[in-house]
Motif scaffolding. Structure first.
Motif, short mmCIF file in Angstrom:
data_model
loop_
_atom_site.label_atom_id
_atom_site.label_comp_id
_atom_site.label_asym_id
_atom_site.label_seq_id
_atom_site.Cartn_x
_atom_site.Cartn_y
_atom_site.Cartn_z
N THR A 1 0.83 -1.20 0.00
CA THR A 1 0.00 0.00 0.00
C THR A 1 0.86 1.25 0.00
O THR A 1 1.82 1.36 0.78
CB THR A 1 -0.93 0.02 1.23
N ALA A 2 0.53 2.17 -0.88
CA ALA A 2 1.18 3.49 -0.91
C ALA A 2 0.27 4.46 -0.16
O ALA A 2 -0.90 4.61 -0.51
CB ALA A 2 1.39 3.95 -2.34
N SER A 3 0.79 5.11 0.85
CA SER A 3 -0.02 6.05 1.61
C SER A 3 -0.23 7.33 0.81
O SER A 3 0.37 7.52 -0.27
CB SER A 3 0.67 6.37 2.94
N ALA A 4 -1.07 8.19 1.31
CA ALA A 4 -1.36 9.47 0.63
C ALA A 4 -0.07 10.24 0.37
O ALA A 4 0.81 10.31 1.22
CB ALA A 4 -2.31 10.30 1.50
N ASN A 5 0.04 10.77 -0.83
CA ASN A 5 1.18 11.57 -1.26
C ASN A 5 2.45 10.78 -1.52
O ASN A 5 3.43 11.34 -2.04
CB ASN A 5 1.49 12.69 -0.26
N SER A 6 2.47 9.49 -1.17
CA SER A 6 3.68 8.69 -1.39
C SER A 6 3.81 8.33 -2.86
O SER A 6 2.82 8.03 -3.52
CB SER A 6 3.63 7.42 -0.54
N SER A 7 5.04 8.34 -3.36
CA SER A 7 5.28 8.02 -4.76
C SER A 7 5.60 6.55 -4.97
O SER A 7 5.79 6.11 -6.11
CB SER A 7 6.43 8.87 -5.32
N LYS A 8 5.66 5.78 -3.88
CA LYS A 8 5.96 4.36 -4.04
C LYS A 8 5.49 3.56 -2.84
O LYS A 8 5.16 4.11 -1.78
CB LYS A 8 7.46 4.16 -4.24
N ILE A 9 5.47 2.26 -3.02
CA ILE A 9 5.14 1.32 -1.95
C ILE A 9 6.45 0.90 -1.29
O ILE A 9 7.35 0.38 -1.95
CB ILE A 9 4.40 0.09 -2.52
N THR A 10 6.56 1.12 0.00
CA THR A 10 7.82 0.84 0.70
C THR A 10 7.83 -0.53 1.37
O THR A 10 8.90 -1.04 1.70
CB THR A 10 8.09 1.91 1.76
N LYS A 11 6.66 -1.13 1.56
CA LYS A 11 6.59 -2.43 2.21
C LYS A 11 5.67 -3.35 1.44
O LYS A 11 4.52 -3.00 1.16
CB LYS A 11 6.08 -2.30 3.65
N TRP A 12 6.18 -4.54 1.09
CA TRP A 12 5.38 -5.54 0.39
C TRP A 12 5.09 -6.71 1.33
O TRP A 12 5.97 -7.16 2.07
CB TRP A 12 6.11 -6.03 -0.86
N ASN A 13 3.86 -7.18 1.29
CA ASN A 13 3.43 -8.30 2.13
C ASN A 13 3.22 -9.54 1.27
O ASN A 13 2.63 -9.46 0.19
CB ASN A 13 2.11 -7.96 2.83
N SER A 14 3.71 -10.66 1.74
CA SER A 14 3.54 -11.91 1.00
C SER A 14 2.13 -12.45 1.16
O SER A 14 1.50 -12.28 2.21
CB SER A 14 4.54 -12.97 1.48
#
Length: 381
Positions: free
Chosen positions: A246-259
């Motif tokens: 999930t990319a939070s508001a205003n974020s340009s990328k997803i920093t954490k991926w869940n398996s």
């Protein structure tokens, strides 16, 4: 009929609404609510326990303009339902069913997604698929990896109606890319490893997030992206999700991926394949044997089981018959219902479809793991 990049003029297909509930009489549902603004009238209709309420605008269910768009015409039809159901299931981890209502995606349009599903080139710099490197060998060519994009939108209730509060996207990634070197020529294929799908999927997801958050109206909207492995064209079961972030508001990328740990299987197994769960296989076998003994005019019984984190999450059974009389079908459906209650899982939703070679005759199902079984025979009074 699906829409493909090669035939952009075709009208969009409506996604299966199974996961979103029966909307046929949604305006009249006793548990629906209505909110009116100066120019818009919104209503919602509740679905099964634990499901999302569906948002209607002016009493109309809105379908996504990108429904059915795919990069190539090599696709397995069983993927569509698996992809949608799975996206809704994963979305619940991010967007609570108690706080949000759902609507098929409206933020991505057909022209945009058509470009995104294309290969990157001088004439299509928006293309997300790898550039065509001109090579024709299955081991050296750049395969088409991104096959499909699916969108669901989530709204929160406000004093004036409903406000967009979240977006879920699914990236359908090919595990096999099919191609021909010449028009009408021999079909070849390129296998795409899970590692390559994961790397490409995460990079592509961040590109899409950046593009969407660059839009003024979407910059403050959280975006969840699920990575879905498409199956080969011969598979009897739909694909599975393997990651989401999930990319939070205003974020340009997803920093954490869940398996995501999902597996599917068809019973009876073939080629001496081992069942994912010996217990579930035994229950299905007992169910199958008894109904085949009871009605000799049953010509086939198969099950598709989906497991999430090692536990059965859904079981779909298809029964093919060779009888057509209403009384026969009704009697058979009643028997199927009692045997399902006796043998099948008490911990997962179950759907049993009874069909002849021509049409569907009856459905026996329970919508939730602990719910009651319901039966419907088509053509009855």
């Amino acid at each position: 009929m699906k829409k493909f990049i090669q035939a952009l003029g075709l009208a969009g297909c409506v996604l299966l609404l199974t996961a979103c509930g029966n909307l046929k009489n949604s305006d009249l549902a006793s548990n629906s609510t209505t909110t009116t603004t100066k120019s818009k009238k919104y209503s919602t209709t509740s679905t099964s326990e634990g499901g999302y309420s569906v948002l209607l605008k002016n009493g109309v269910y809105k379908t996504s303009p990108i429904s059915g768009l795919e990069a190539t015409n090599y696709d397995n039809s069983v993927d569509e339902t698996a992809m949608e159901r799975g996206l809704i299931r994963i979305s619940k981890k991010v967007f609570s069913t108690k706080s949000y209502v759902i609507q098929e995606g409206q933020q991505l349009d057909e022209n945009t997604v058509t470009d995104w599903l294309g290969r990157y080139s001088k004439s299509n710099k928006a293309g997300l698929n790898p550039v065509n490197n001109g090579k024709k060998s299955s081991s050296t060519r750049n395969p088409v990896i991104l096959q499909q994009i699916m969108e669901e939108d989530f709204y929160a209730k406000t004093a004036g109606g409903y406000k967009l509060a979240g977006i879920s996207l699914s990236l359908g990634l090919n595990s096999v890319d099919y191609y021909t070197n010449t028009t009408g020529g021999t079909e070849y294929s390129t296998d795409i490893s899970l590692a390559k799908r994961r790397s490409f999927g995460q990079k592509t997801a961040n590109t899409i997030v950046e593009r969407l958050h660059a839009k003024k109206k979407l910059k403050n909207i959280p975006i969840m992206v699920g990575l879905f492995s498409k199956t080969d064209t011969d598979s009897l079961v739909g694909g599975t999700y393997f990651s989401y972030g999930t990319a939070s508001a205003n974020s340009s990328k997803i920093t954490k991926w869940n398996s995501v740990n999902e597996k599917t299987q068809v019973l009876p197994t073939v080629d001496n394949a081992k069942a994912i769960s010996a217990s579930d296989e035994s229950k299905f076998t007992s169910f199958k044997d008894e109904i085949e003994d009871y009605f000799p005019n049953v010509s086939g019984v198969t099950a598709t089981l989906r497991y999430v984190d090692g536990k059965l999450s859904y079981e779909s059974i298809a029964i093919t018959t060779q009888f057509y009389g209403y009384l026969q079908v009704q009697s058979f459906a009643e028997m199927v219902k009692t045997r399902a209650q006796k043998y099948l899982s008490q911990n997962a939703p179950v759907e049993i479809t009874i069909s002849s070679v021509n049409d569907t005759q009856a459905v026996v199902s329970k919508e939730t793991a602990t719910g009651a079984y319901h039966m419907h025979v088509y053509g009855g009074n």
